[in-house]
Design a protein around this motif. Structure first.
Motif, PDB file in Angstrom:
ATOM      1  N   TRP A 170       0.807  -1.167   0.190  1.00  0.00           N
ATOM      2  CA  TRP A 170      -0.024   0.035  -0.215  1.00  0.00           C
ATOM      3  C   TRP A 170       0.830   1.162   0.006  1.00  0.00           C
ATOM      4  CZ3 TRP A 170       0.485   3.036   4.469  1.00  0.00           C
ATOM      5  CH2 TRP A 170       0.942   2.453   5.366  1.00  0.00           C
ATOM      6  N   ILE A 171       0.182   2.346  -0.338  1.00  0.00           N
ATOM      7  CA  ILE A 171       0.921   3.608  -0.614  1.00  0.00           C
ATOM      8  C   ILE A 171       0.182   4.598   0.346  1.00  0.00           C
ATOM      9  CG2 ILE A 171       1.454   5.997  -1.996  1.00  0.00           C
ATOM     10  CD1 ILE A 171       0.910   3.595  -4.285  1.00  0.00           C
ATOM     11  N   GLY A 172       0.958   5.362   1.319  1.00  0.00           N
ATOM     12  CA  GLY A 172       0.174   6.324   2.110  1.00  0.00           C
ATOM     13  C   GLY A 172       0.029   7.738   1.399  1.00  0.00           C
ATOM     14  N   ILE A 173      -1.040   8.294   1.837  1.00  0.00           N
ATOM     15  CA  ILE A 173      -1.079  10.022   1.426  1.00  0.00           C
ATOM     16  C   ILE A 173      -1.554  10.482   2.568  1.00  0.00           C
ATOM     17  CG2 ILE A 173      -2.436  11.442  -0.044  1.00  0.00           C
ATOM     18  CD1 ILE A 173      -0.764   9.535  -1.691  1.00  0.00           C
ATOM     19  N   GLY A 174      -0.613  11.554   3.156  1.00  0.00           N
ATOM     20  CA  GLY A 174      -0.783  12.092   4.503  1.00  0.00           C
ATOM     21  C   GLY A 174      -1.164  13.840   4.277  1.00  0.00           C
ATOM     22  N   SER A 175      -1.921  14.164   5.390  1.00  0.00           N
ATOM     23  CA  SER A 175      -2.295  15.406   5.444  1.00  0.00           C
ATOM     24  C   SER A 175      -2.083  15.646   7.164  1.00  0.00           C
ATOM     25  CB  SER A 175      -3.570  15.847   5.028  1.00  0.00           C
ATOM     26  OG  SER A 175      -4.527  15.178   5.565  1.00  0.00           O
ATOM     27  N   HIS A 176      -2.332  16.942   7.577  1.00  0.00           N
ATOM     28  CA  HIS A 176      -2.328  17.442   9.062  1.00  0.00           C
ATOM     29  C   HIS A 176      -3.765  17.881   9.192  1.00  0.00           C
ATOM     30  CE1 HIS A 176      -0.622  21.049   9.388  1.00  0.00           C
ATOM     31  NE2 HIS A 176       0.514  20.851   8.396  1.00  0.00           N
ATOM     32  N   ILE A 177      -4.308  17.776  10.267  1.00  0.00           N
ATOM     33  CA  ILE A 177      -5.660  18.516  10.523  1.00  0.00           C
ATOM     34  C   ILE A 177      -5.263  19.950  11.211  1.00  0.00           C
ATOM     35  CG2 ILE A 177      -7.709  18.555  11.936  1.00  0.00           C
ATOM     36  CD1 ILE A 177      -7.502  15.374  12.073  1.00  0.00           C
ATOM     37  N   ASP A 178      -4.390  20.062  11.915  1.00  0.00           N
ATOM     38  CA  ASP A 178      -4.255  21.318  12.627  1.00  0.00           C
ATOM     39  C   ASP A 178      -3.443  22.313  12.072  1.00  0.00           C
ATOM     40  OD1 ASP A 178      -1.919  19.532  13.075  1.00  0.00           O
ATOM     41  OD2 ASP A 178      -1.001  20.469  14.360  1.00  0.00           O
ATOM     42  N   GLY A 193      13.219   5.916  -5.308  1.00  0.00           N
ATOM     43  CA  GLY A 193      12.138   5.038  -4.906  1.00  0.00           C
ATOM     44  C   GLY A 193      10.898   5.191  -5.875  1.00  0.00           C
ATOM     45  N   LYS A 194      10.289   4.068  -5.974  1.00  0.00           N
ATOM     46  CA  LYS A 194       9.075   3.880  -6.900  1.00  0.00           C
ATOM     47  C   LYS A 194       8.178   4.841  -6.913  1.00  0.00           C
ATOM     48  CE  LYS A 194       7.872  -0.337  -7.826  1.00  0.00           C
ATOM     49  NZ  LYS A 194       7.472  -1.843  -8.094  1.00  0.00           N
ATOM     50  N   VAL A 195       7.742   5.372  -5.625  1.00  0.00           N
ATOM     51  CA  VAL A 195       6.757   6.242  -5.707  1.00  0.00           C
ATOM     52  C   VAL A 195       7.140   7.486  -6.076  1.00  0.00           C
ATOM     53  CG1 VAL A 195       5.141   7.361  -4.064  1.00  0.00           C
ATOM     54  CG2 VAL A 195       5.540   4.987  -3.739  1.00  0.00           C
ATOM     55  N   LEU A 196       8.395   7.932  -5.589  1.00  0.00           N
ATOM     56  CA  LEU A 196       8.962   9.215  -5.999  1.00  0.00           C
ATOM     57  C   LEU A 196       9.189   9.331  -7.572  1.00  0.00           C
ATOM     58  CD1 LEU A 196      10.664  12.049  -5.463  1.00  0.00           C
ATOM     59  CD2 LEU A 196      12.536  10.482  -5.204  1.00  0.00           C
ATOM     60  N   TRP A 245      -3.489  11.555  -8.308  1.00  0.00           N
ATOM     61  CA  TRP A 245      -4.433  10.242  -8.712  1.00  0.00           C
ATOM     62  C   TRP A 245      -3.895   9.667  -9.807  1.00  0.00           C
ATOM     63  CZ3 TRP A 245      -7.733   7.260  -7.202  1.00  0.00           C
ATOM     64  CH2 TRP A 245      -8.669   6.856  -7.934  1.00  0.00           C
ATOM     65  N   GLN A 246      -3.046  10.523 -10.687  1.00  0.00           N
ATOM     66  CA  GLN A 246      -2.528   9.673 -11.863  1.00  0.00           C
ATOM     67  C   GLN A 246      -1.352   8.900 -11.393  1.00  0.00           C
ATOM     68  OE1 GLN A 246      -3.643   9.235 -15.023  1.00  0.00           O
ATOM     69  NE2 GLN A 246      -5.603  10.523 -14.474  1.00  0.00           N
ATOM     70  N   THR A 247      -0.699   9.359 -10.533  1.00  0.00           N
ATOM     71  CA  THR A 247       0.511   8.710  -9.866  1.00  0.00           C
ATOM     72  C   THR A 247       0.058   7.380  -9.196  1.00  0.00           C
ATOM     73  OG1 THR A 247       1.643  10.511  -9.568  1.00  0.00           O
ATOM     74  CG2 THR A 247       2.297   8.607  -8.126  1.00  0.00           C
ATOM     75  N   LEU A 248      -1.194   7.461  -8.639  1.00  0.00           N
ATOM     76  CA  LEU A 248      -2.011   6.238  -7.823  1.00  0.00           C
ATOM     77  C   LEU A 248      -2.086   5.056  -9.093  1.00  0.00           C
ATOM     78  CD1 LEU A 248      -3.817   7.808  -5.121  1.00  0.00           C
ATOM     79  CD2 LEU A 248      -1.679   6.390  -4.828  1.00  0.00           C
ATOM     80  N   PHE A 285       5.813   9.308  -9.435  1.00  0.00           N
ATOM     81  CA  PHE A 285       5.105  10.879  -9.414  1.00  0.00           C
ATOM     82  C   PHE A 285       5.877  11.802 -10.254  1.00  0.00           C
ATOM     83  CE2 PHE A 285       4.720  15.358  -7.980  1.00  0.00           C
ATOM     84  CZ  PHE A 285       3.293  15.449  -7.595  1.00  0.00           C
ATOM     85  N   GLU A 286       7.263  11.889 -10.439  1.00  0.00           N
ATOM     86  CA  GLU A 286       7.964  12.801 -11.113  1.00  0.00           C
ATOM     87  C   GLU A 286       7.757  12.351 -12.803  1.00  0.00           C
ATOM     88  OE1 GLU A 286      11.985  13.973  -8.744  1.00  0.00           O
ATOM     89  OE2 GLU A 286      12.061  12.045  -9.610  1.00  0.00           O
ATOM     90  N   GLN A 287       7.692  11.164 -13.193  1.00  0.00           N
ATOM     91  CA  GLN A 287       7.303  10.758 -14.477  1.00  0.00           C
ATOM     92  C   GLN A 287       5.968  11.381 -14.800  1.00  0.00           C
ATOM     93  OE1 GLN A 287       9.748   9.481 -16.675  1.00  0.00           O
ATOM     94  NE2 GLN A 287       7.973  10.228 -17.905  1.00  0.00           N
ATOM     95  N   VAL A 288       5.124  10.985 -13.809  1.00  0.00           N
ATOM     96  CA  VAL A 288       3.728  11.417 -14.385  1.00  0.00           C
ATOM     97  C   VAL A 288       3.520  13.044 -14.622  1.00  0.00           C
ATOM     98  CG1 VAL A 288       1.183  11.769 -13.301  1.00  0.00           C
ATOM     99  CG2 VAL A 288       2.341   9.457 -13.235  1.00  0.00           C
ATOM    100  N   ALA A 289       4.118  13.577 -13.587  1.00  0.00           N
ATOM    101  CA  ALA A 289       4.361  15.238 -13.690  1.00  0.00           C
ATOM    102  C   ALA A 289       5.053  15.573 -15.124  1.00  0.00           C
ATOM    103  CB  ALA A 289       5.179  15.787 -12.476  1.00  0.00           C
ATOM    104  N   ALA A 290       6.333  14.993 -15.595  1.00  0.00           N
ATOM    105  CA  ALA A 290       6.801  15.256 -16.692  1.00  0.00           C
ATOM    106  C   ALA A 290       5.881  14.800 -17.779  1.00  0.00           C
ATOM    107  CB  ALA A 290       7.865  14.411 -16.684  1.00  0.00           C
TER     108      ALA A 290
END
Length: 265
Positions: free
Chosen positions: A53-61, A149-152, A256-259, A155-160
């Motif tokens: 699995w892949i984690g997507i993070g944000s913070h509430i505070d 890293g595969k995730v990193l 989303w396209q990265t996922l 993401f860079e390839q999708v953006a490119a």
């Protein structure tokens, strides 16, 4: 979904009010989630129990006396959008866990509590969202040219492929954000993502150049203040009026396209 409307509903709210608004939306969309209570706060977890699995993070505070629109209601809105898309278009082969961490601004307590209780078993990597409501390009941090890293790299390839400028930074103000808790637990493919403008990139160039000449900290701070991303950072002016739907959607679409790309591999 208009993400800026979500940001507006969250800005200026207390952590408790943000918590309630997020859980209300998750319940309305029938998205299963878990509340992790720890000594001083509460995390909202939409967890995957997939083999990988892949984690997507944000913070509430938000920091005291700041409405917290960009830092970090913008990230909350994008995370909610990702969950909404997952309801309609399943990511079939890879799990996605989405986190809404408490107390990031007071020592990463929420993400530390998560890692302490659940660990990082089977996690491929983490993309932590920080201030994603301004600009049309991406800063990835803290990274250098050797970071892998595969995730990193996906993401860079999708953006490119989408002609979106990305740049790795070794530091943005401070390297402290929720990705640190996962990195300290041993995960290598973790980073924070911030949406920035062309002016921010120009200021960064001058900032790094100034460092080469060993200028004093006051000069460096003056240079940094010229960057749009930092003009409202941790200030009472961190308001939704300075953010754009286009920036929020750009972040959500690229993520989303990265996922989807990772799911195909």
């Amino acid at each position: 979904m208009y993400l800026l409307e979500i940001v507006k509903s969250l800005e200026g709210r207390s952590t408790r009010e943000r918590f309630e608004l997020i859980t209300q939306m998750l319940n309305q969309w029938h998205i299963p989630h878990k509340i992790q209570s720890y000594a001083s706060g509460r995390n909202i977890l939409v967890q995957s129990y997939h083999k990988k699995w892949i984690g997507i993070g944000s913070h509430i505070d938000a920091v005291r006396n700041s409405p917290g629109a960009n830092d970090n209601a913008s990230a909350i809105a994008v995370c909610l959008e990702i969950l909404h898309r997952m309801q309609e278009n399943a990511v079939k082969h890879t799990g996605v866990s989405v986190f809404f961490f408490d107390e990031e601004e007071t020592g990463l307590k929420g993400s530390k509590a998560y890692v302490g209780e659940y660990g990082i078993k089977n996690m491929m990597g983490l993309i932590n969202l920080e201030m994603v409501g301004m600009g049309d390009r991406f800063a990835l941090w803290p990274l250098d040219a050797l970071s892998q890293g595969k995730v990193l790299q996906t993401f860079e390839q999708v953006a490119a492929d989408r002609n979106i400028f990305t740049r790795r930074f070794d530091k943005i103000v401070t390297n402290t954000a929720d990705h640190v808790s996962f990195a300290n637990a041993g995960s290598k493919d973790v980073f924070s993502l911030t949406c920035i403008s062309e002016k921010d990139v120009d200021v960064a160039y001058h900032y790094y150049k100034a460092q080469e000449f060993d200028v004093d900290m006051e000069t460096l701070r003056d240079i940094m203040k010229q960057a749009p991303i930092f003009q409202h950072y941790h200030q009472p002016t961190d308001l939704s009026i300075y953010l754009s739907e286009e920036s929020l959607q750009l972040t959500a679409n690229t993520l989303w396209q990265t996922l989807l790309a990772l799911d195909r591999r």
